[in-house]
Scaffold this motif. Structure first.
Motif, PDB file in Angstrom:
ATOM      1  N   MET A 206      -6.964  63.821  29.318  1.00 43.58           N
ATOM      2  CA  MET A 206      -7.876  64.245  28.263  1.00 43.58           C
ATOM      3  C   MET A 206      -7.120  65.164  27.309  1.00 43.58           C
ATOM      4  SD  MET A 206     -11.498  66.297  28.520  1.00 43.58           S
ATOM      5  CE  MET A 206     -12.608  65.136  29.222  1.00 43.58           C
ATOM      6  N   ASP A 207      -7.476  65.177  26.099  1.00 41.80           N
ATOM      7  CA  ASP A 207      -6.784  65.955  25.089  1.00 41.80           C
ATOM      8  C   ASP A 207      -7.132  67.455  25.211  1.00 41.80           C
ATOM      9  OD1 ASP A 207      -7.633  67.268  22.660  1.00 41.80           O
ATOM     10  OD2 ASP A 207      -7.994  65.392  21.653  1.00 41.80           O
ATOM     11  N   GLU A 208      -6.186  68.303  24.849  1.00 43.55           N
ATOM     12  CA  GLU A 208      -6.319  69.768  25.012  1.00 43.55           C
ATOM     13  C   GLU A 208      -7.539  70.312  24.270  1.00 43.55           C
ATOM     14  OE1 GLU A 208      -5.677  73.555  26.323  1.00 43.55           O
ATOM     15  OE2 GLU A 208      -4.751  71.711  27.038  1.00 43.55           O
ATOM     16  N   PHE A 209      -7.805  69.809  23.081  1.00 40.55           N
ATOM     17  CA  PHE A 209      -8.969  70.256  22.308  1.00 40.55           C
ATOM     18  C   PHE A 209     -10.242  70.033  23.116  1.00 40.55           C
ATOM     19  CE2 PHE A 209     -12.507  69.505  19.422  1.00 40.55           C
ATOM     20  CZ  PHE A 209     -12.426  70.587  18.565  1.00 40.55           C
ATOM     21  N   LEU A 210     -10.412  68.835  23.666  1.00 36.68           N
ATOM     22  CA  LEU A 210     -11.622  68.520  24.437  1.00 36.68           C
ATOM     23  C   LEU A 210     -11.686  69.321  25.731  1.00 36.68           C
ATOM     24  CD1 LEU A 210     -11.890  64.666  23.872  1.00 36.68           C
ATOM     25  CD2 LEU A 210     -13.158  66.497  22.734  1.00 36.68           C
ATOM     26  N   ASP A 211     -10.551  69.579  26.353  1.00 42.42           N
ATOM     27  CA  ASP A 211     -10.517  70.426  27.552  1.00 42.42           C
ATOM     28  C   ASP A 211     -11.032  71.826  27.228  1.00 42.42           C
ATOM     29  OD1 ASP A 211      -9.532  68.542  29.307  1.00 42.42           O
ATOM     30  OD2 ASP A 211      -7.447  69.210  29.134  1.00 42.42           O
TER      31      ASP A 211
ATOM     32  N   ALA B 291     -17.076  67.205  14.850  1.00 39.13           N
ATOM     33  CA  ALA B 291     -17.003  66.589  13.519  1.00 39.13           C
ATOM     34  C   ALA B 291     -15.961  67.280  12.638  1.00 39.13           C
ATOM     35  CB  ALA B 291     -18.370  66.636  12.843  1.00 39.13           C
ATOM     36  N   LYS B 292     -15.777  68.590  12.833  1.00 37.94           N
ATOM     37  CA  LYS B 292     -14.840  69.349  12.010  1.00 37.94           C
ATOM     38  C   LYS B 292     -13.567  69.695  12.780  1.00 37.94           C
ATOM     39  CE  LYS B 292     -18.440  71.223   9.131  1.00 37.94           C
ATOM     40  NZ  LYS B 292     -18.147  71.124   7.748  1.00 37.94           N
ATOM     41  N   ARG B 293     -13.301  68.916  13.787  1.00 45.43           N
ATOM     42  CA  ARG B 293     -12.132  69.136  14.644  1.00 45.43           C
ATOM     43  C   ARG B 293     -10.850  69.311  13.837  1.00 45.43           C
ATOM     44  NH1 ARG B 293     -10.205  65.120  19.509  1.00 45.43           N
ATOM     45  NH2 ARG B 293      -8.303  66.242  19.977  1.00 45.43           N
TER      46      ARG B 293
ATOM     47  N   GLN C  77     -10.462  70.725  11.129  1.00 40.01           N
ATOM     48  CA  GLN C  77     -10.402  72.018  10.448  1.00 40.01           C
ATOM     49  C   GLN C  77      -9.916  73.142  11.366  1.00 40.01           C
ATOM     50  OE1 GLN C  77     -14.116  72.880   8.520  1.00 40.01           O
ATOM     51  NE2 GLN C  77     -14.045  71.012   7.293  1.00 40.01           N
ATOM     52  N   TRP C  78      -9.941  72.899  12.689  1.00 36.04           N
ATOM     53  CA  TRP C  78      -9.405  73.910  13.602  1.00 36.04           C
ATOM     54  C   TRP C  78      -7.894  73.809  13.570  1.00 36.04           C
ATOM     55  CZ3 TRP C  78      -7.270  73.797  18.837  1.00 36.04           C
ATOM     56  CH2 TRP C  78      -7.125  75.075  19.360  1.00 36.04           C
ATOM     57  N   LYS C  79      -7.264  74.903  13.239  1.00 39.30           N
ATOM     58  CA  LYS C  79      -5.815  74.892  13.015  1.00 39.30           C
ATOM     59  C   LYS C  79      -5.013  75.037  14.301  1.00 39.30           C
ATOM     60  CE  LYS C  79      -6.386  76.717   8.358  1.00 39.30           C
ATOM     61  NZ  LYS C  79      -7.671  76.157   8.214  1.00 39.30           N
ATOM     62  N   GLY C  80      -5.673  75.342  15.399  1.00 34.49           N
ATOM     63  CA  GLY C  80      -4.960  75.475  16.665  1.00 34.49           C
ATOM     64  C   GLY C  80      -4.358  76.846  16.890  1.00 34.49           C
ATOM     65  N   ASP C  81      -4.423  77.709  15.888  1.00 33.86           N
ATOM     66  CA  ASP C  81      -3.928  79.070  16.088  1.00 33.86           C
ATOM     67  C   ASP C  81      -5.129  79.956  16.382  1.00 33.86           C
ATOM     68  OD1 ASP C  81      -5.028  78.833  13.578  1.00 33.86           O
ATOM     69  OD2 ASP C  81      -3.622  80.192  12.616  1.00 33.86           O
TER      70      ASP C  81
END
Length: 177
Positions: A1-6, A42-44, A46-50
């Motif tokens: 599974m992808d880190e964002f979804l985790d 939906a706005k995934r 837009q999250w910059k990961g920082d």
């Protein structure tokens, strides 16, 4: 599974607790969290990961809540034990102490319900969720000084609303181990 979804999945219990504390109704809290998760997905892009994904989701949830709050000005507060995920607070075993603790917690709950939404939001994010002032400033999109001011006013209001006569000592409240 992808880190964002985790990370998103791991954030759900915290979002539920915060949402429930804001709206005091489990179905409304669930709807609020679902709206937050839908908007987050939906706005995934837009999250910059920082920074913390959870903080980003708190901001989305807070904005959705404020929009709903502006539409209808009713949202009391309640802290059910099953949503806190932390060990529940219980009074010492003495009956008088138990009664005083219960009354104190009831007055505290009532006082939090009467806080302006901006103060309640800051108080809950810092006290209930354990976020730092800077995280709360980012979530609420206000300057750090405003967060500190809102928290200070909320605490002072609660001190006044839960003040006990000097003859009545509020018994210590401890965590269940």
């Amino acid at each position: 599974m992808d880190e964002f979804l985790d990370q998103l999945t791991r954030s759900i219990p915290f979002l539920r607790r915060y949402a429930y504390a804001l709206v005091k109704d489990s179905s409304k809290a669930d709807d609020l969290v679902q709206d937050c998760l839908e908007k987050g997905l939906a706005k995934r892009d837009q999250w910059k990961g920082d920074g913390s994904l959870k903080s980003w989701l708190y901001r989305i949830l807070s904005n959705i809540h404020l929009n709903h709050y502006r539409q209808n000005q009713t949202n009391p507060l309640h802290f059910p034990a099953e949503l806190t995920e932390r060990t529940p607070l219980v009074p010492d075993t003495d009956t008088t102490s138990h009664q005083l603790s219960h009354l104190y917690l009831r007055d505290l709950d009532k006082g939090i319900n009467q806080l302006p939404d901006e103060q309640k939001q800051v108080l809950l994010l810092i006290v209930l969720e354990g976020l730092s002032y800077s995280e709360v400033a980012a979530i609420t999109q206000v300057p750090l000084g405003t967060v500190m001011s809102r928290l200070s006013r909320a605490r002072e209001t609660l001190r006044k609303s839960t003040a006990t006569p000097s003859s009545e000592k509020v018994p210590p409240i401890r965590r269940i181990k």
